[in-house]
Design a protein around this motif. Structure first.
Motif, PDB file in Angstrom:
ATOM      1  N   ALA A 124       6.440   7.821   9.348  1.00 47.64           N
ATOM      2  CA  ALA A 124       7.157   7.927   7.771  1.00 47.64           C
ATOM      3  C   ALA A 124       5.949   8.814   7.038  1.00 47.64           C
ATOM      4  O   ALA A 124       6.406   9.592   6.131  1.00 47.64           O
ATOM      5  CB  ALA A 124       7.010   6.709   7.218  1.00 47.64           C
ATOM      6  N   GLN A 125       4.722   9.029   7.490  1.00 43.49           N
ATOM      7  CA  GLN A 125       4.080  10.063   6.838  1.00 43.49           C
ATOM      8  C   GLN A 125       4.376  11.395   6.801  1.00 43.49           C
ATOM      9  O   GLN A 125       4.266  12.246   5.892  1.00 43.49           O
ATOM     10  CB  GLN A 125       2.514   9.629   7.237  1.00 43.49           C
ATOM     11  CG  GLN A 125       2.001   8.267   6.861  1.00 43.49           C
ATOM     12  CD  GLN A 125       0.599   8.071   7.224  1.00 43.49           C
ATOM     13  OE1 GLN A 125      -0.131   8.826   8.140  1.00 43.49           O
ATOM     14  NE2 GLN A 125      -0.138   6.998   6.979  1.00 43.49           N
TER      15      GLN A 125
ATOM     16  N   ILE B 244       4.523  -1.026  12.912  1.00 44.62           N
ATOM     17  CA  ILE B 244       3.329  -0.412  13.347  1.00 44.62           C
ATOM     18  C   ILE B 244       2.062  -0.775  13.092  1.00 44.62           C
ATOM     19  O   ILE B 244       1.130  -0.859  13.936  1.00 44.62           O
ATOM     20  CB  ILE B 244       3.566   1.264  13.310  1.00 44.62           C
ATOM     21  CG1 ILE B 244       2.787   1.986  14.014  1.00 44.62           C
ATOM     22  CG2 ILE B 244       3.250   1.675  11.788  1.00 44.62           C
ATOM     23  CD1 ILE B 244       2.984   1.783  15.758  1.00 44.62           C
TER      24      ILE B 244
ATOM     25  N   ARG C 123       2.760   5.932  -3.552  1.00 40.71           N
ATOM     26  CA  ARG C 123       3.931   6.971  -3.746  1.00 40.71           C
ATOM     27  C   ARG C 123       4.034   6.497  -4.977  1.00 40.71           C
ATOM     28  O   ARG C 123       4.540   7.473  -5.803  1.00 40.71           O
ATOM     29  CB  ARG C 123       5.128   6.344  -2.910  1.00 40.71           C
ATOM     30  CG  ARG C 123       5.154   6.989  -1.629  1.00 40.71           C
ATOM     31  CD  ARG C 123       6.155   6.091  -0.710  1.00 40.71           C
ATOM     32  NE  ARG C 123       6.127   6.498   0.757  1.00 40.71           N
ATOM     33  CZ  ARG C 123       5.329   6.238   1.804  1.00 40.71           C
ATOM     34  NH1 ARG C 123       4.292   5.587   1.472  1.00 40.71           N
ATOM     35  NH2 ARG C 123       5.556   7.020   3.056  1.00 40.71           N
TER      36      ARG C 123
ATOM     37  N   ARG D 275      -1.956  13.158   4.214  1.00 38.51           N
ATOM     38  CA  ARG D 275      -0.608  13.611   4.774  1.00 38.51           C
ATOM     39  C   ARG D 275       0.279  13.800   3.726  1.00 38.51           C
ATOM     40  O   ARG D 275       0.991  14.839   3.782  1.00 38.51           O
ATOM     41  CB  ARG D 275      -0.091  12.656   6.110  1.00 38.51           C
ATOM     42  CG  ARG D 275      -1.304  12.771   7.216  1.00 38.51           C
ATOM     43  CD  ARG D 275      -0.374  12.181   8.402  1.00 38.51           C
ATOM     44  NE  ARG D 275      -1.492  12.225   9.455  1.00 38.51           N
ATOM     45  CZ  ARG D 275      -1.974  11.191  10.354  1.00 38.51           C
ATOM     46  NH1 ARG D 275      -1.531   9.707   9.789  1.00 38.51           N
ATOM     47  NH2 ARG D 275      -2.859  11.275  11.448  1.00 38.51           N
TER      48      ARG D 275
ATOM     49  N   LYS E  56       0.855  -1.034   0.143  1.00 32.29           N
ATOM     50  CA  LYS E  56       0.080  -0.111   0.006  1.00 32.29           C
ATOM     51  C   LYS E  56       0.843   1.359  -0.161  1.00 32.29           C
ATOM     52  O   LYS E  56       0.690   2.236  -0.900  1.00 32.29           O
ATOM     53  CB  LYS E  56      -0.835  -0.155   1.164  1.00 32.29           C
ATOM     54  CG  LYS E  56      -1.733   1.297   1.232  1.00 32.29           C
ATOM     55  CD  LYS E  56      -3.318   0.834   2.007  1.00 32.29           C
ATOM     56  CE  LYS E  56      -3.006   0.683   3.670  1.00 32.29           C
ATOM     57  NZ  LYS E  56      -2.773   1.980   4.412  1.00 32.29           N
TER      58      LYS E  56
ATOM     59  N   ARG F 265       0.038  17.330  12.888  1.00 30.19           N
ATOM     60  CA  ARG F 265       1.451  16.820  13.087  1.00 30.19           C
ATOM     61  C   ARG F 265       2.150  16.978  11.476  1.00 30.19           C
ATOM     62  O   ARG F 265       3.107  17.411  11.379  1.00 30.19           O
ATOM     63  CB  ARG F 265       1.600  15.156  13.027  1.00 30.19           C
ATOM     64  CG  ARG F 265       0.549  14.458  12.215  1.00 30.19           C
ATOM     65  CD  ARG F 265       0.323  12.849  12.586  1.00 30.19           C
ATOM     66  NE  ARG F 265       0.176  12.527  13.994  1.00 30.19           N
ATOM     67  CZ  ARG F 265       0.363  11.488  14.537  1.00 30.19           C
ATOM     68  NH1 ARG F 265       1.083  10.577  13.805  1.00 30.19           N
ATOM     69  NH2 ARG F 265       0.319  10.973  15.850  1.00 30.19           N
TER      70      ARG F 265
ATOM     71  N   ARG G 246       9.460   3.714   7.960  1.00 27.62           N
ATOM     72  CA  ARG G 246       9.499   3.252   6.753  1.00 27.62           C
ATOM     73  C   ARG G 246      10.401   4.136   5.873  1.00 27.62           C
ATOM     74  O   ARG G 246       9.854   5.296   5.739  1.00 27.62           O
ATOM     75  CB  ARG G 246       8.253   2.528   6.320  1.00 27.62           C
ATOM     76  CG  ARG G 246       7.296   3.824   6.040  1.00 27.62           C
ATOM     77  CD  ARG G 246       5.971   3.198   5.692  1.00 27.62           C
ATOM     78  NE  ARG G 246       5.529   2.273   7.126  1.00 27.62           N
ATOM     79  CZ  ARG G 246       4.565   1.508   6.947  1.00 27.62           C
ATOM     80  NH1 ARG G 246       3.747   1.162   5.828  1.00 27.62           N
ATOM     81  NH2 ARG G 246       4.164   0.915   8.097  1.00 27.62           N
TER      82      ARG G 246
HETATM   83  C1  S3P Z   1       2.556   4.686   6.339  1.00 26.28           C
HETATM   84  C2  S3P Z   1       2.991   5.170   7.335  1.00 26.28           C
HETATM   85  C3  S3P Z   1       2.686   4.634   8.769  1.00 26.28           C
HETATM   86  C4  S3P Z   1       1.648   3.565   8.577  1.00 26.28           C
HETATM   87  C5  S3P Z   1       0.414   3.706   7.416  1.00 26.28           C
HETATM   88  C6  S3P Z   1       1.548   3.920   6.149  1.00 26.28           C
HETATM   89  C7  S3P Z   1       3.329   5.303   4.871  1.00 26.28           C
HETATM   90  O1  S3P Z   1       1.743   5.492   9.499  1.00 26.28           O
HETATM   91  O2  S3P Z   1       0.824   3.261   9.900  1.00 26.28           O
HETATM   92  O3  S3P Z   1      -0.352   2.664   7.165  1.00 26.28           O
HETATM   93  O4  S3P Z   1       2.984   4.845   3.827  1.00 26.28           O
HETATM   94  O5  S3P Z   1       4.072   6.244   5.110  1.00 26.28           O
HETATM   95  P1  S3P Z   1       2.791   6.703  10.386  1.00 26.28           P
HETATM   96  O6  S3P Z   1       3.872   7.252   9.557  1.00 26.28           O
HETATM   97  O7  S3P Z   1       1.446   7.580  10.951  1.00 26.28           O
HETATM   98  O8  S3P Z   1       3.100   5.787  11.566  1.00 26.28           O
END
Ligand code: S3P
Length: 440
Positions: free
Chosen positions: A171-172, A317, A29, A101, A24, A129, A197
Motif C-alpha cells: 500500500a505504501q 501484514i 494520511r 514512502r 496509524k 520500490r 489497504r
Molecule cells: C502501511 C502499509 C503497510 C504496513 C505499514 C503501513 C500504510 O506497508 O506494513 O505499517 O500505511 O500504507 P506496505 O505497504 O509496505 O506493506
C-alpha cells in the motif's frame, strides 16, 4: 526501555472495555491531505505516536500551520497543492516507513529540493520500490547505496502519468505513485498483485479528489486539487490485534475494543483468528469519513493450528508478530507462507519472532517466506525467558501478550519503539489485566 511481562500461567484473563489509539495509516494520511488541501480541516482521534507525529513535524517544517494535537484533536490550515515551502533542513522521519514512502511521492512533484532521513531501522529499509516508479514518472530521487535512505529529492521536475504494475503487494508503494500522480499531467494508474489497504483511495475521495478503482487497479488524474475535510480517525485494528490475540489465548477472557476501523483491506487478522477458531463478534457497525468501524468483542477460545491462506497475508501484514504468538498457543501446527515482506519491516519479523519464540521453548521454524510453528495447545503453557524486540514495536507488544500463557516472566529488551504506534500500551494492558513492569 524494557518490559517485564509477568507470567500469566493461563490464569490471567483480559477483561473489560477498552479503546486503543488512532489508526496509524489514517493518521499519516490525514496530515498529508489536510496540509495540501484548500481550507481548514479538523482531525479527531489522531494517533499521538512518534510515527504520525514525525509526519506532522515534517509538514510544520514545510510551513503548514498545525494546531495540536491535544487529546487527538488537530486543526490544519491547508496550503494547497503548491503551497509547501522548502524545509531548509533534512526531514527526519524517525522509524516511519509510511512517512518516507508516501512523502517521496508527494514531494517529487514540488518545486524545491528536500532530503528525507530516518533512524537506524528505517535507514536499512528498501526504497528502490518507490524510487523505481518515481523515476519512470520523471522524478529525480537519489538513494544511498543499495537503494536505502536517505532520499534526496530534486524538485522542479515535470512528472509524467504512468501505468505501474507493482512487483509486490504494498500500500505504501501504491500510495506513493498515486500521490505523485496528483502532480502529473494525465491519468496515473497502479495495479496491485494482491489487495492492500486502500486508505489513500478512500481519503482522497473524502478530500474531493476522484479515484477510479477497478479490478485491482487504482487511478487518479492530475493535476488534481484537494478540498478541506474533517476526519474522524478510528482506533487502529493493528493495535487492537494484540488484545484480540491476548483475549483469545487467555482463558476466561471477555474483552470489548471500541470504535475500531474494520476496513475490509485490514481485517485479515479477524478472518485468520476465526479460521483458527476464535470467538470474535462485531457490534455497533457504522461508517466514519468513508471508513467502516465497529466494536470488537472477543472471548477466549481453543485455537487450532492452520495453514494461513496466502490471500489473507497482505490484509494482516502488520499482525504477524502477534499471530505467531496465537499459533504458539494453538493446538497443532500453523504454517505461514507467502509472507516474505515480513523480512523488510521495522525488523526482520520472521527471524526476530522465531528467535524469541525459540527462547521461550516454542518449536518455531523460520522459512524464507514465513514460519512453521507447533502450538502448545489450549491447556499448555510456553516458557518464560528473555527475548529481544530488535527495536520493533510490534515484536515488543506481541511478546507482552505471550506472557498471558507463559509459565515464567518474559523479559523484553528494547521496547522504546512501542511509542511509535501505541503510546501507553503497558498502561492500557494493565487496565484489562495484563501485568507489565516497565523499566527504564
Ligand atoms: C502501511 C502499509 C503497510 C504496513 C505499514 C503501513 C500504510 O506497508 O506494513 O505499517 O500505511 O500504507 P506496505 O505497504 O509496505 O506493506
Amino acid at each position: 526501555m524494557k518490559y517485564i511481562a509477568k507470567a500469566g500461567n493461563n490464569k490471567t484473563p483480559l477483561q473489560g472495555e477498552i479503546r486503543v489509539p488512532g489508526d496509524k495509516s489514517i493518521s499519516h494520511r490525514s496530515i498529508m491531505f489536510a496540509s495540501l488541501a484548500e481550507g481548514s480541516s479538523r482531525i479527531t482521534g489522531f494517533l499521538e505516536g512518534e510515527d504520525s507525529l514525525n509526519t506532522l513535524r515534517a509538514f510544520r517544517a514545510m510551513g503548514v500551520s498545525i494546531d495540536g494535537p491535544e487529546n487527538g484533536e488537530i486543526t490544519i490550515q491547508g496550503v494547497g497543492m503548491h503551497g509547501l515551502k522548502a524545509p531548509g533542513r533534512p526531514l527526519d522521519l524517525g522509524n516511519s516507513g509510511t512517512s518516507m514512502r508516501l512523502l517521496a511521492g508527494l514531494l517529487a512533484g514540488q518545486d524545491f529540493d528536500v532530503e528525507l532521513t530516518g533512524d537506524s531501522s528505517l535507514s536499512k529499509r528498501p526504497m528502490k520500490r518507490v524510487t523505481d516508479p518515481l523515476a519512470l514518472m520523471g522524478a529525480k530521487v537519489e538513494t544511498a547505496e543499495g537503494g536505502r535512505p536517505p532520499l534526496k529529492i530534486h524538485g522542479g521536475q515535470k512528472l509524467r502519468a504512468i501505468h505501474y504494475e507493482m512487483p509486490m503487494a504494498s500500500a505504501q508503494v501504491k500510495s506513493c505513485c498515486l500521490l505523485a500522480g496528483l502532480y502529473a499531467e494525465g491519468k496515473t494508474c497502479v495495479t496491485e498483485p494482491a489487495v492492500t489497504r486502500d486508505h489513500t483511495e478512500r481519503m482522497l475521495r473524502a478530500f474531493g479528489c476522484e479515484v477510479e478503482v477497478e479490478n485491482g487497479t487504482a487511478c487518479v488524474t492530475g493535476p488534481a486539487t484537494l478540498k478541506a475535510s474533517d476526519i474522524d480517525v478510528p482506533a487502529d485494528i493493528s493495535s487492537a490485534a494484540f488484545f484480540m490475540v491476548g483475549a483469545s489465548i487467555a482463558p476466561g477472557s471477555e474483552l470489548t475494543i471500541k470504535h475500531v476501523g474494520i476496513n475490509p483491506t485490514r481485517t485479515g487478522i479477524i478472518e485468520i483468528l476465526k479460521l483458527m477458531g476464535a470467538d470474535i463478534t462485531l457490534d455497533n457497525e457504522s461508517q466514519v469519513g468513508g471508513e467502516p468501524v465497529a466494536d470488537i468483542r472477543i472471548k477466549s477460545a481453543s485455537l487450532q493450528g492452520i495453514h494461513v491462506p496466502e490471500a489473507l497475508v497482505p490484509l494482516a501484514i502488520d499482525e504477524f508478530p502477534v499471530l505467531f504468538v496465537a499459533a504458539a498457543c494453538a493446538e497443532g501446527e500453523t504454517v505461514v507462507t507467502g509472507a516474505e515482506e515480513l523480512r523488510v519491516k521495522e525488523s526482520d519479523r520472521i527471524q526476530v519472532m522465531a528467535d524469541g519464540l525459540q527462547a521461550l521453548g516454542v518449536d518455531a521454524r523460520p522459512t524464507p517466506d514465513g514460519m512453521i510453528i507447533q502450538g502448545c495447545g489450549p491447556d499448555g503453557t510456553i516458557g518464560g525467558g528473555e527475548v529481544h524486540s530488535r527495536d520493533d514495536h510490534r515484536i515488543a507488544m506481541a511478546f507482552a501478550m505471550a506472557s498471558l500463557r507463559a509459565s515464567g516472566d518474559i523479559h523484553i529488551e528494547d521496547c522504546d519503539n512501542v511509542n511509535t504506534s501505541f503510546p501507553d500500551f503497558a498502561g492500557l494492558a494493565a487496565s484489562c489485566g495484563l501485568d507489565i513492569v516497565v523499566k527504564d
